[in-house]
Scaffold this motif. Structure first.
Motif, PDB file in Angstrom:
ATOM      1  N   PRO A  60      -4.132  13.705  -3.770  1.00 33.00           N
ATOM      2  CA  PRO A  60      -4.086  13.492  -2.230  1.00 33.00           C
ATOM      3  C   PRO A  60      -5.177  14.183  -1.661  1.00 33.00           C
ATOM      4  O   PRO A  60      -5.953  13.806  -0.681  1.00 33.00           O
ATOM      5  N   VAL A  61      -5.473  15.393  -2.340  1.00 38.94           N
ATOM      6  CA  VAL A  61      -6.779  16.388  -1.658  1.00 38.94           C
ATOM      7  C   VAL A  61      -7.913  15.620  -2.112  1.00 38.94           C
ATOM      8  O   VAL A  61      -8.894  15.667  -1.493  1.00 38.94           O
ATOM      9  N   ILE A  62      -8.101  15.262  -3.436  1.00 31.09           N
ATOM     10  CA  ILE A  62      -9.532  14.497  -3.757  1.00 31.09           C
ATOM     11  C   ILE A  62      -9.560  13.288  -2.919  1.00 31.09           C
ATOM     12  O   ILE A  62     -10.597  12.978  -2.674  1.00 31.09           O
ATOM     13  N   GLY A  63      -8.358  12.561  -2.857  1.00 37.72           N
ATOM     14  CA  GLY A  63      -8.631  11.285  -1.942  1.00 37.72           C
ATOM     15  C   GLY A  63      -9.247  11.607  -0.674  1.00 37.72           C
ATOM     16  O   GLY A  63     -10.170  11.040   0.016  1.00 37.72           O
ATOM     17  N   LYS A  64      -8.526  12.693  -0.001  1.00 32.25           N
ATOM     18  CA  LYS A  64      -8.931  12.989   1.357  1.00 32.25           C
ATOM     19  C   LYS A  64     -10.672  13.705   1.260  1.00 32.25           C
ATOM     20  O   LYS A  64     -11.248  13.151   2.117  1.00 32.25           O
ATOM     21  N   LEU A  65     -10.845  14.357   0.197  1.00 34.58           N
ATOM     22  CA  LEU A  65     -12.286  14.981   0.229  1.00 34.58           C
ATOM     23  C   LEU A  65     -13.219  13.691  -0.133  1.00 34.58           C
ATOM     24  O   LEU A  65     -14.352  13.749   0.473  1.00 34.58           O
ATOM     25  N   GLY A  66     -12.869  12.692  -0.566  1.00 35.50           N
ATOM     26  CA  GLY A  66     -13.539  11.281  -0.875  1.00 35.50           C
ATOM     27  C   GLY A  66     -14.029  10.867   0.419  1.00 35.50           C
ATOM     28  O   GLY A  66     -15.154  10.407   0.582  1.00 35.50           O
ATOM     29  N   ASP A  67     -12.901  10.489   1.086  1.00 33.95           N
ATOM     30  CA  ASP A  67     -13.207   9.939   2.369  1.00 33.95           C
ATOM     31  C   ASP A  67     -14.102  10.932   3.420  1.00 33.95           C
ATOM     32  O   ASP A  67     -14.814  10.228   4.348  1.00 33.95           O
ATOM     33  N   PRO A  71     -17.314   9.178  -1.959  1.00 36.03           N
ATOM     34  CA  PRO A  71     -16.670   9.189  -3.224  1.00 36.03           C
ATOM     35  C   PRO A  71     -17.910   9.672  -4.153  1.00 36.03           C
ATOM     36  O   PRO A  71     -17.501   9.913  -5.245  1.00 36.03           O
ATOM     37  N   ARG A  72     -18.981   9.155  -4.030  1.00 33.23           N
ATOM     38  CA  ARG A  72     -20.122   9.422  -4.956  1.00 33.23           C
ATOM     39  C   ARG A  72     -20.106  10.965  -5.384  1.00 33.23           C
ATOM     40  O   ARG A  72     -20.300  11.402  -6.461  1.00 33.23           O
ATOM     41  N   ALA A 184     -25.517   5.559  -2.454  1.00 32.53           N
ATOM     42  CA  ALA A 184     -25.336   6.723  -1.598  1.00 32.53           C
ATOM     43  C   ALA A 184     -24.203   6.157  -0.733  1.00 32.53           C
ATOM     44  O   ALA A 184     -24.327   5.308  -0.015  1.00 32.53           O
ATOM     45  N   LEU A 185     -22.886   6.829  -0.826  1.00 32.50           N
ATOM     46  CA  LEU A 185     -21.660   6.428  -0.167  1.00 32.50           C
ATOM     47  C   LEU A 185     -21.426   7.612   0.837  1.00 32.50           C
ATOM     48  O   LEU A 185     -20.422   8.278   0.617  1.00 32.50           O
ATOM     49  N   PRO A 186     -21.779   7.354   2.073  1.00 31.64           N
ATOM     50  CA  PRO A 186     -21.522   8.553   2.983  1.00 31.64           C
ATOM     51  C   PRO A 186     -20.179   8.744   3.608  1.00 31.64           C
ATOM     52  O   PRO A 186     -19.452   7.577   3.484  1.00 31.64           O
ATOM     53  N   PRO A 484     -18.407  -2.930   7.052  1.00 33.02           N
ATOM     54  CA  PRO A 484     -19.824  -2.321   7.177  1.00 33.02           C
ATOM     55  C   PRO A 484     -19.656  -0.989   6.818  1.00 33.02           C
ATOM     56  O   PRO A 484     -18.720  -0.399   6.771  1.00 33.02           O
ATOM     57  N   VAL A 485     -20.801  -0.420   6.263  1.00 36.49           N
ATOM     58  CA  VAL A 485     -20.728   0.961   5.575  1.00 36.49           C
ATOM     59  C   VAL A 485     -21.152   1.816   6.653  1.00 36.49           C
ATOM     60  O   VAL A 485     -21.981   1.677   7.612  1.00 36.49           O
ATOM     61  N   PRO A 486     -20.306   3.003   6.584  1.00 33.58           N
ATOM     62  CA  PRO A 486     -20.400   4.145   7.774  1.00 33.58           C
ATOM     63  C   PRO A 486     -21.815   4.706   7.728  1.00 33.58           C
ATOM     64  O   PRO A 486     -22.529   4.770   6.642  1.00 33.58           O
ATOM     65  N   SER A 487     -22.215   4.909   8.734  1.00 39.55           N
ATOM     66  CA  SER A 487     -23.575   5.684   8.948  1.00 39.55           C
ATOM     67  C   SER A 487     -23.200   7.162   8.622  1.00 39.55           C
ATOM     68  O   SER A 487     -22.124   7.644   8.738  1.00 39.55           O
TER      69      SER A 487
END
Length: 493
Positions: A60-67, A71-72, A184-186, A484-487
């Motif tokens: 869960p920590v990694i999942g939250k960090l990716g958000d 994730p890249r 790039a996945l912000p 839509p990809v986030p800015s």
């Protein structure tokens, strides 16, 4: 993404996922050699426990960090850390060094597995996602099929160090491909980190994993009970904290969504209903069917092969049609039927019968194994994609860990209670039974059939509950549209 770049991405993610999955199965064959050379046989189990504990706690920590940061970044950092840890494990001079390396490997393996699924979700439409998720999900059954054999060959001919170093050339190639292919996945940033939830969850998971690991050891029985109590208290406090947290580690609010709740339940059922019993199938076959260790491997191979084929087939079909609900319904029904039939098998049935039945269970499970992850991802906001992907994987891992310990305890106590006084359960081995008289062999076969029958029946009930969860999945078709990809926005601590 252009088709060529997407292909490079999937090749990279699949390579890394196979390395991460193999890292768990390939080491098991070499454990005895490693422990003997490092002179610490009593600490051998910690090579596995440390890896499992680290990979479970950090999900869960990694999942939250990716958000939060994208994730890249998490994927690339996890892959680099995984390669460094693999190098360190091979150079370990004693067991504490190896265990420390395995803990880091577990942490990084959780990151690359979880972020692989999250990246696929970010770059594909919900309709495309099941096909690519099935390809990435194929890493696990492939690792089960080839890992133990590959680990044995490497240990025998190259030395146990190469069990870890073999990751380096493939991992470097995968890293180079990933750096080119992953866009790039912000992330979305986070105003505050859920420190209290993280601490409570870590305490709960550490206590739970250690409790289920020690539950079968008579010398550690009291410690195991205490740890179960600590885990229960910590989990209760964790859920209370998460309900009030501004940025919870696990977004419990999303479980009000029927798709999320049903999909998560189906994921847990896979861990409880199939992953937990797979480890005991060879012992069951050797004792109940009086076969060699080599022959006993045919049943888990049939199970996993069925899982692999149906996983890829269902992903392809769902991506073509968009309809997904029928696969978990049919899959759980097949799993329940196969395990029910296993519980009713008479003593002395031909070996091909349980092989076919467990292949049916594997086919049923594979039909929704990766699919439920893709379906849950399609039902959550993009800002929570990593967290919910972690949640789906987490319940599967917890279910497998706890159920494996429970099944092991039931088998151990059941066999010990039914064995005649002339046989000692603590020293009973297939070789000993096979060398005994035909009467003793028949008696032991009947005992193992009697002990395993209620286990198979209980797991059939678990899959039957899965039918209910599958029916509760809302009907519909997966969308062809990209969210839509986030800015890009600054990430705050």
């Amino acid at each position: 993404m252009s088709p060529w770049r997407l292909r490079l991405l999937i090749i990279s993610l699949l390579t890394v996922s196979i390395l991460g999955a193999l890292d768990h199965t390939i080491v098991s064959t070499s454990l005895a050699t490693v422990a003997g050379e490092l002179g610490a046989l009593e600490h051998m189990s910690w090579v596995v426990v440390g890896y499992t504990l680290a990979s479970t706690v950090l999900l869960p920590v990694i999942g939250k960090l990716g958000d939060a940061i994208g994730p890249r970044r998490v994927f690339l950092a996890s892959l680099v850390l995984f390669l460094v840890a693999s190098l360190a494990c091979g150079f370990a001079q004693d067991m504490p060094q190896l265990i420390a390396g395995r803990v880091v490997q577990g942490m990084s393996s959780a990151g690359i597995q979880l972020m692989s699924q999250t990246i696929v979700a970010e770059v594909t439409t919900p309709r495309e996602r099941p096909r690519f998720m099935a390809i990435i999900g194929a890493a696990f059954p492939i690792a089960i099929l080839v890992g133990p054999v590959l680990g044995g060959l490497i240990t025998d001919y190259w030395g146990w160090q190469w069990v870890f170093w073999i990751n380096l050339p493939f991992g470097v190639v995968a890293l180079a491909l990933a750096m080119v292919a992953i866009p790039a996945l912000p992330g979305f940033g986070r105003q505050r980190f859920d420190v209290a939830g993280t601490i409570l969850f870590t305490i709960a998971m550490v206590a739970l994993v250690l409790a289920v690991t020690w539950v079968g050891d008579a010398d550690l029985a009291v410690a195991s009970i205490v740890l179960f109590a600590i885990a229960a208290i910590a989990f209760t406090a964790f859920f209370l904290v998460e309900l009030r947290a501004t940025e919870p580690l696990v977004p419990l609010r999303l479980f009000a969504n029927r798709t999320v709740a049903a999909g998560t339940a189906l994921s847990a059922i896979i861990g409880i209903g199939l992953f937990a019993i797979t480890a005991y199938l060879p012992t069951y076959v050797q004792m109940a069917y009086r076969t060699s260790a080599t022959v006993s491997g045919l049943i888990p191979i049939a199970t996993v092969f069925g899982m692999l084929v149906s996983n890829l087939l269902s992903g392809w079909l769902v991506s073509r049609t968009g309809h997904y609900r029928v696969y978990p319904i049919a899959g759980t029904a097949l799993g329940a039927a196969g395990l029910l039939a296993m519980s009713l098998l008479p003593v002395g049935a031909p070996l091909w019968v349980p092989m076919i039945l467990m292949a049916v269970v594997g086919i049923g499970t594979g039909g929704f194994m990766s699919l439920v992850v893709a379906v849950v991802q399609s039902a959550v906001p993009r800002r929570d994609m990593g967290s919910m992907t972690a949640g789906v994987n987490l319940v599967r891992q917890i279910g497998s860990t706890v159920a494996t310990a429970v099944i092991g305890g039931v088998i151990g106590f059941g066999v010990a209670a039914l064995l005649p006084g002339s046989l000692d359960a603590s020293t009973l081995t297939p070789q000993l039974v096979h060398a005994a008289s035909p009467e003793v062999q028949s008696q032991v076969a009947a005992i193992y059939s009697q002990v395993f029958a209620p286990v198979f029946l209980a797991l059939a009930v678990v899959y039957a509950l899965g039918i209910v969860a599958a029916v509760l999945l809302p009907a519909g078709r997966l969308s062809d549209e990209h969210e839509p990809v986030p800015s890009s926005q600054p990430v705050t601590a």
